[in-house]
Scaffold this active site. Structure first.
Site, mmCIF file in Angstrom:
data_model
loop_
_atom_site.group_PDB
_atom_site.id
_atom_site.type_symbol
_atom_site.label_atom_id
_atom_site.label_comp_id
_atom_site.label_asym_id
_atom_site.label_seq_id
_atom_site.Cartn_x
_atom_site.Cartn_y
_atom_site.Cartn_z
ATOM 1 N N CYS A 138 -1.039 8.115 -11.495
ATOM 2 C CA CYS A 138 -1.772 7.275 -10.539
ATOM 3 C C CYS A 138 -1.482 7.814 -9.143
ATOM 4 C CB CYS A 138 -1.398 5.797 -10.691
ATOM 5 S SG CYS A 138 0.342 5.419 -10.401
ATOM 6 N N ASN A 170 2.782 6.129 -8.453
ATOM 7 C CA ASN A 170 3.714 6.129 -9.598
ATOM 8 C C ASN A 170 4.695 4.958 -9.546
ATOM 9 O OD1 ASN A 170 6.239 8.363 -11.054
ATOM 10 N ND2 ASN A 170 4.778 7.089 -12.096
ATOM 11 N N CYS A 198 3.059 1.467 -9.790
ATOM 12 C CA CYS A 198 2.337 0.311 -10.364
ATOM 13 C C CYS A 198 1.636 0.676 -11.677
ATOM 14 C CB CYS A 198 1.305 -0.231 -9.378
ATOM 15 S SG CYS A 198 1.996 -0.753 -7.793
ATOM 16 N N ARG A 199 0.543 1.420 -11.579
ATOM 17 C CA ARG A 199 -0.297 1.627 -12.765
ATOM 18 C C ARG A 199 0.284 2.611 -13.773
ATOM 19 N NH1 ARG A 199 -5.430 3.229 -9.479
ATOM 20 N NH2 ARG A 199 -3.723 3.965 -8.160
ATOM 21 N N SER A 200 0.687 3.818 -13.314
ATOM 22 C CA SER A 200 1.127 4.799 -14.324
ATOM 23 C C SER A 200 2.427 4.403 -15.023
ATOM 24 C CB SER A 200 1.193 6.226 -13.745
ATOM 25 O OG SER A 200 2.089 6.324 -12.674
ATOM 26 N N ASP A 255 -6.460 -0.403 -8.583
ATOM 27 C CA ASP A 255 -5.194 -0.318 -7.854
ATOM 28 C C ASP A 255 -4.756 -1.734 -7.446
ATOM 29 O OD1 ASP A 255 -3.148 0.087 -6.060
ATOM 30 O OD2 ASP A 255 -4.150 1.721 -4.996
#
Ligand code: 4NP
Length: 160
Positions: free
Chosen positions: A9, A12, A14-16, A127
């Site tokens: 993301c 690195n 939150c999402r990934s 995001d």
């Protein structure tokens, strides 16, 4: 030889890390730890060395999934170390294609939600960084569904 997957993301945090954690949860449930290596990284460097955003960690914890690790920036030579480089959104995807040293490396880049057969092609993991806690709940659900599809794909493709 393990199948090696890196989720990417922007930050690195939150999402990934959430994608990696939901995928690891499934991989462990199905006894495939020895066959699949997982990692995550960000295209940006702002949060290098930091643990995941506490909202991402809390959302995982409520669901019994540990969202951990430390942020790092994705590097061009990571293409040598992974079979699948899985982007969380279209911007990350574009950035990774630009970074890929060779055309063969570029073919390792995928959009995460494309593995979720129910979401339709070209969808982003939104995001959640500047939003509220409900954004993190949504990200978790989206990642869990895409991880299911990615694991099905990898099991079939690599006969696991
Ligand atoms: P991520 O979220 O890409 O899912 O880790 C973000 C984290 C930090 C920032 C943006 C997005 N930031 O601008 O610092």
């Amino acid at each position: 030889m393990k199948v090696r997957i890196c989720f990417v993301c922007l930050g690195n945090i939150c999402r990934s890390p959430t994608a990696e954690a939901t995928m690891r949860h499934l991989v462990e449930l199905e006894g495939l730890d020895a066959a699949i290596h997982l990692d995550s990284a960000g295209t940006g460097a702002w949060h290098v060395g930091e643990p995941p955003d506490r909202r991402a960690a809390a959302t995982g914890k409520r669901r019994g999934v540990r969202v951990g690790g430390r942020a790092r920036q994705f590097q061009a030579d990571d293409f040598d170390r992974f079979d699948y480089v899985v982007a969380m959104d279209q911007n990350n995807h574009r950035h990774l294609i630009e970074l890929a040293p060779t055309e063969i490396d570029g073919k390792k880049v995928f959009l995460f939600r494309d593995f979720d057969l129910d979401s339709g092609k070209g969808q982003d993991v939104p995001d959640p960084y500047y939003g509220g806690d409900d954004g993190f709940e949504h990200v978790f659900e989206v990642c869990a569904a895409a991880a299911r599809g990615l694991l099905d794909h990898v099991r079939e493709k690599h006969v696991l």
